[in-house]
Design a protein around this motif. Structure first.
Motif, PDB file in Angstrom:
ATOM      1  N   ILE A 188       0.838  -1.197   0.000  1.00 49.44           N
ATOM      2  CA  ILE A 188       0.000   0.000   0.000  1.00 49.44           C
ATOM      3  C   ILE A 188       0.876   1.252   0.000  1.00 49.44           C
ATOM      4  O   ILE A 188       0.633   2.196  -0.753  1.00 49.44           O
ATOM      5  N   LEU A 189       1.901   1.253   0.838  1.00 47.32           N
ATOM      6  CA  LEU A 189       2.743   2.444   0.982  1.00 47.32           C
ATOM      7  C   LEU A 189       3.644   2.698  -0.215  1.00 47.32           C
ATOM      8  O   LEU A 189       3.718   3.825  -0.709  1.00 47.32           O
ATOM      9  N   TYR A 190       4.334   1.659  -0.679  1.00 43.39           N
ATOM     10  CA  TYR A 190       5.426   1.894  -1.619  1.00 43.39           C
ATOM     11  C   TYR A 190       5.317   1.149  -2.946  1.00 43.39           C
ATOM     12  O   TYR A 190       6.211   1.251  -3.770  1.00 43.39           O
ATOM     13  N   GLY A 191       4.285   0.390  -3.137  1.00 37.74           N
ATOM     14  CA  GLY A 191       4.078  -0.223  -4.432  1.00 37.74           C
ATOM     15  C   GLY A 191       4.629  -1.625  -4.560  1.00 37.74           C
ATOM     16  O   GLY A 191       5.214  -2.191  -3.635  1.00 37.74           O
ATOM     17  N   PRO A 192       4.434  -2.203  -5.753  1.00 33.38           N
ATOM     18  CA  PRO A 192       4.727  -3.623  -5.948  1.00 33.38           C
ATOM     19  C   PRO A 192       6.205  -3.987  -5.862  1.00 33.38           C
ATOM     20  O   PRO A 192       6.546  -5.024  -5.277  1.00 33.38           O
ATOM     21  N   TRP A 193       7.079  -3.179  -6.419  1.00 37.53           N
ATOM     22  CA  TRP A 193       8.496  -3.561  -6.446  1.00 37.53           C
ATOM     23  C   TRP A 193       9.118  -3.522  -5.066  1.00 37.53           C
ATOM     24  O   TRP A 193       9.818  -4.464  -4.668  1.00 37.53           O
ATOM     25  N   ALA A 219       7.340 -15.322  -2.061  1.00 36.76           N
ATOM     26  CA  ALA A 219       7.197 -14.154  -1.194  1.00 36.76           C
ATOM     27  C   ALA A 219       7.210 -12.872  -2.023  1.00 36.76           C
ATOM     28  O   ALA A 219       6.397 -11.963  -1.806  1.00 36.76           O
ATOM     29  N   PHE A 220       8.139 -12.803  -2.979  1.00 36.04           N
ATOM     30  CA  PHE A 220       8.225 -11.634  -3.851  1.00 36.04           C
ATOM     31  C   PHE A 220       6.917 -11.465  -4.627  1.00 36.04           C
ATOM     32  O   PHE A 220       6.325 -10.380  -4.636  1.00 36.04           O
ATOM     33  N   VAL A 221       6.462 -12.520  -5.266  1.00 38.67           N
ATOM     34  CA  VAL A 221       5.260 -12.447  -6.110  1.00 38.67           C
ATOM     35  C   VAL A 221       4.026 -12.065  -5.276  1.00 38.67           C
ATOM     36  O   VAL A 221       3.230 -11.212  -5.683  1.00 38.67           O
ATOM     37  N   GLY A 222       3.881 -12.681  -4.119  1.00 38.84           N
ATOM     38  CA  GLY A 222       2.716 -12.389  -3.285  1.00 38.84           C
ATOM     39  C   GLY A 222       2.647 -10.933  -2.867  1.00 38.84           C
ATOM     40  O   GLY A 222       1.594 -10.290  -2.961  1.00 38.84           O
ATOM     41  N   SER A 223       3.759 -10.384  -2.440  1.00 34.92           N
ATOM     42  CA  SER A 223       3.768  -8.980  -2.030  1.00 34.92           C
ATOM     43  C   SER A 223       3.675  -8.046  -3.220  1.00 34.92           C
ATOM     44  O   SER A 223       3.083  -6.975  -3.132  1.00 34.92           O
ATOM     45  N   PHE A 224       4.265  -8.437  -4.340  1.00 36.77           N
ATOM     46  CA  PHE A 224       4.138  -7.659  -5.571  1.00 36.77           C
ATOM     47  C   PHE A 224       2.659  -7.512  -5.939  1.00 36.77           C
ATOM     48  O   PHE A 224       2.203  -6.430  -6.315  1.00 36.77           O
ATOM     49  N   ILE A 225       1.911  -8.588  -5.794  1.00 38.63           N
ATOM     50  CA  ILE A 225       0.472  -8.557  -6.110  1.00 38.63           C
ATOM     51  C   ILE A 225      -0.247  -7.571  -5.206  1.00 38.63           C
ATOM     52  O   ILE A 225      -1.075  -6.773  -5.675  1.00 38.63           O
ATOM     53  N   TYR A 226       0.057  -7.588  -3.899  1.00 45.59           N
ATOM     54  CA  TYR A 226      -0.575  -6.617  -2.995  1.00 45.59           C
ATOM     55  C   TYR A 226      -0.255  -5.190  -3.431  1.00 45.59           C
ATOM     56  O   TYR A 226      -1.129  -4.335  -3.479  1.00 45.59           O
ATOM     57  N   GLY A 227       0.993  -4.920  -3.733  1.00 47.92           N
ATOM     58  CA  GLY A 227       1.375  -3.580  -4.171  1.00 47.92           C
ATOM     59  C   GLY A 227       0.700  -3.191  -5.470  1.00 47.92           C
ATOM     60  O   GLY A 227       0.282  -2.044  -5.653  1.00 47.92           O
ATOM     61  N   TRP A 228       0.586  -4.135  -6.386  1.00 48.64           N
ATOM     62  CA  TRP A 228      -0.018  -3.868  -7.698  1.00 48.64           C
ATOM     63  C   TRP A 228      -1.483  -3.431  -7.548  1.00 48.64           C
ATOM     64  O   TRP A 228      -1.935  -2.509  -8.209  1.00 48.64           O
ATOM     65  N   PHE A 229      -2.227  -4.115  -6.679  1.00 46.27           N
ATOM     66  CA  PHE A 229      -3.652  -3.836  -6.553  1.00 46.27           C
ATOM     67  C   PHE A 229      -3.995  -2.757  -5.522  1.00 46.27           C
ATOM     68  O   PHE A 229      -5.089  -2.197  -5.575  1.00 46.27           O
ATOM     69  N   LEU A 230      -3.079  -2.476  -4.576  1.00 49.71           N
ATOM     70  CA  LEU A 230      -3.445  -1.599  -3.464  1.00 49.71           C
ATOM     71  C   LEU A 230      -2.696  -0.270  -3.432  1.00 49.71           C
ATOM     72  O   LEU A 230      -3.058   0.612  -2.656  1.00 49.71           O
ATOM     73  N   HIS A 231      -1.676  -0.097  -4.242  1.00 49.50           N
ATOM     74  CA  HIS A 231      -0.873   1.130  -4.207  1.00 49.50           C
ATOM     75  C   HIS A 231      -1.415   2.176  -5.174  1.00 49.50           C
ATOM     76  O   HIS A 231      -1.823   1.847  -6.286  1.00 49.50           O
ATOM     77  N   ARG A 232      -1.400   3.424  -4.719  1.00 53.35           N
ATOM     78  CA  ARG A 232      -1.804   4.588  -5.538  1.00 53.35           C
ATOM     79  C   ARG A 232      -3.233   4.494  -6.044  1.00 53.35           C
ATOM     80  O   ARG A 232      -3.539   4.910  -7.148  1.00 53.35           O
ATOM     81  N   LYS A 233      -4.105   3.958  -5.225  1.00 55.58           N
ATOM     82  CA  LYS A 233      -5.509   3.825  -5.603  1.00 55.58           C
ATOM     83  C   LYS A 233      -6.385   4.182  -4.404  1.00 55.58           C
ATOM     84  O   LYS A 233      -5.972   4.078  -3.268  1.00 55.58           O
ATOM     85  N   ASN A 266      -5.416   5.466   6.969  1.00 63.43           N
ATOM     86  CA  ASN A 266      -5.334   6.160   5.692  1.00 63.43           C
ATOM     87  C   ASN A 266      -4.604   7.494   5.821  1.00 63.43           C
ATOM     88  O   ASN A 266      -3.901   7.911   4.896  1.00 63.43           O
ATOM     89  N   GLN A 267      -4.741   8.155   6.954  1.00 63.26           N
ATOM     90  CA  GLN A 267      -3.972   9.383   7.185  1.00 63.26           C
ATOM     91  C   GLN A 267      -2.480   9.076   7.246  1.00 63.26           C
ATOM     92  O   GLN A 267      -1.657   9.811   6.701  1.00 63.26           O
ATOM     93  N   VAL A 268      -2.133   7.981   7.898  1.00 61.37           N
ATOM     94  CA  VAL A 268      -0.725   7.561   7.956  1.00 61.37           C
ATOM     95  C   VAL A 268      -0.242   7.194   6.556  1.00 61.37           C
ATOM     96  O   VAL A 268       0.841   7.608   6.137  1.00 61.37           O
ATOM     97  N   PHE A 269      -1.045   6.426   5.830  1.00 57.60           N
ATOM     98  CA  PHE A 269      -0.664   6.039   4.466  1.00 57.60           C
ATOM     99  C   PHE A 269      -0.481   7.275   3.587  1.00 57.60           C
ATOM    100  O   PHE A 269       0.474   7.359   2.819  1.00 57.60           O
ATOM    101  N   ASP A 270      -1.396   8.254   3.711  1.00 58.98           N
ATOM    102  CA  ASP A 270      -1.276   9.474   2.910  1.00 58.98           C
ATOM    103  C   ASP A 270      -0.013  10.250   3.244  1.00 58.98           C
ATOM    104  O   ASP A 270       0.597  10.861   2.374  1.00 58.98           O
ATOM    105  N   ARG A 271       0.372  10.216   4.490  1.00 63.64           N
ATOM    106  CA  ARG A 271       1.554  10.980   4.894  1.00 63.64           C
ATOM    107  C   ARG A 271       2.858  10.326   4.417  1.00 63.64           C
ATOM    108  O   ARG A 271       3.786  11.002   4.016  1.00 63.64           O
ATOM    109  N   TYR A 272       2.944   9.011   4.489  1.00 58.01           N
ATOM    110  CA  TYR A 272       4.209   8.329   4.237  1.00 58.01           C
ATOM    111  C   TYR A 272       4.301   7.604   2.904  1.00 58.01           C
ATOM    112  O   TYR A 272       5.388   7.222   2.488  1.00 58.01           O
ATOM    113  N   ALA A 273       3.197   7.381   2.246  1.00 57.16           N
ATOM    114  CA  ALA A 273       3.219   6.612   0.999  1.00 57.16           C
ATOM    115  C   ALA A 273       3.690   7.466  -0.163  1.00 57.16           C
ATOM    116  O   ALA A 273       3.586   8.686  -0.155  1.00 57.16           O
TER     117      ALA A 273
END
Length: 180
Positions: free
Chosen positions: A52-57, A88-102, A169-176
């Motif tokens: 969520i914070l920093y994306g898939p990579w 582990a890489f693929v699983g977290s990449f998927i979370y970042g892909w679907f949850l980051h910057r949205k 979400n306030q924390v995510f907005d501040r640090y993401a």
């Protein structure tokens, strides 16, 4: 404070990822073993938050690093196998892909959880266990399917609650990292 559009390896970003990785190491120790190849764990929470914070990579590499650290610090449940690092890489990449910057909706969370459950957990991890122990895939799926049927709704509810929480979400907005 200037808002970063991407992960730029600032001291703050590295510290946050490091703290979350340490939390991931702690949470990896909190698991309910079901069998030699199955366990219920809550470590997915940290991977989803990094995504969520920093994306898939960043999420993918953090999870892979965490998997390696976990193996070195605590040993593995069996033989070390690099396939699980890839999972582990693929699983977290998927979370970042679907949850980051949205603006995350239940559909984003559902897609991330379903893809992780089916592809990462049931396909990749089952394949790695089959390669390591030569257990027939159908036997592995018979034991791994119930675990994933239990954990998928739990993952969905927990991640959805995290993404809909106003304070978080306030924390995510501040640090993401955010859109351009």
């Amino acid at each position: 404070m200037k808002k970063n559009n991407r992960f730029s390896f600032t001291t703050q970003q590295i510290a946050i990822v490091g703290i979350l990785m340490a939390l991931g190491l702690v949470l990896s120790r909190v698991a309910i073993p079901l069998s030699p190849s199955n366990r219920l764990s809550i470590g997915f929470i940290v991977n989803a938050i990094i995504g969520i914070l920093y994306g898939p990579w960043v999420a993918g590499f953090a999870a892979a690093g965490n998997d390696l650290l976990q193996s070195f610090l605590f040993g593995t449940q069996g033989t070390f196998f690099v396939g699980f690092v890839l999972s582990a890489f693929v699983g977290s990449f998927i979370y970042g892909w679907f949850l980051h910057r949205k603006t995350v909706t239940w559909k984003h969370v559902l897609l991330a959880v379903l893809l992780n459950t089916i592809f990462t957990n049931l396909v990749l991890n089952t394949l790695w266990i089959h390669i390591l122990y030569r257990t027939p895939i159908i036997v592995l799926l018979a034991s791994r399917l119930p675990q994933n049927l239990i954990m998928a709704p739990i993952r969905f509810v927990v991640i959805y609650m995290i993404t809909q929480n106003r304070q978080l979400n306030q924390v995510f907005d501040r640090y993401a990292t955010k859109r351009k």
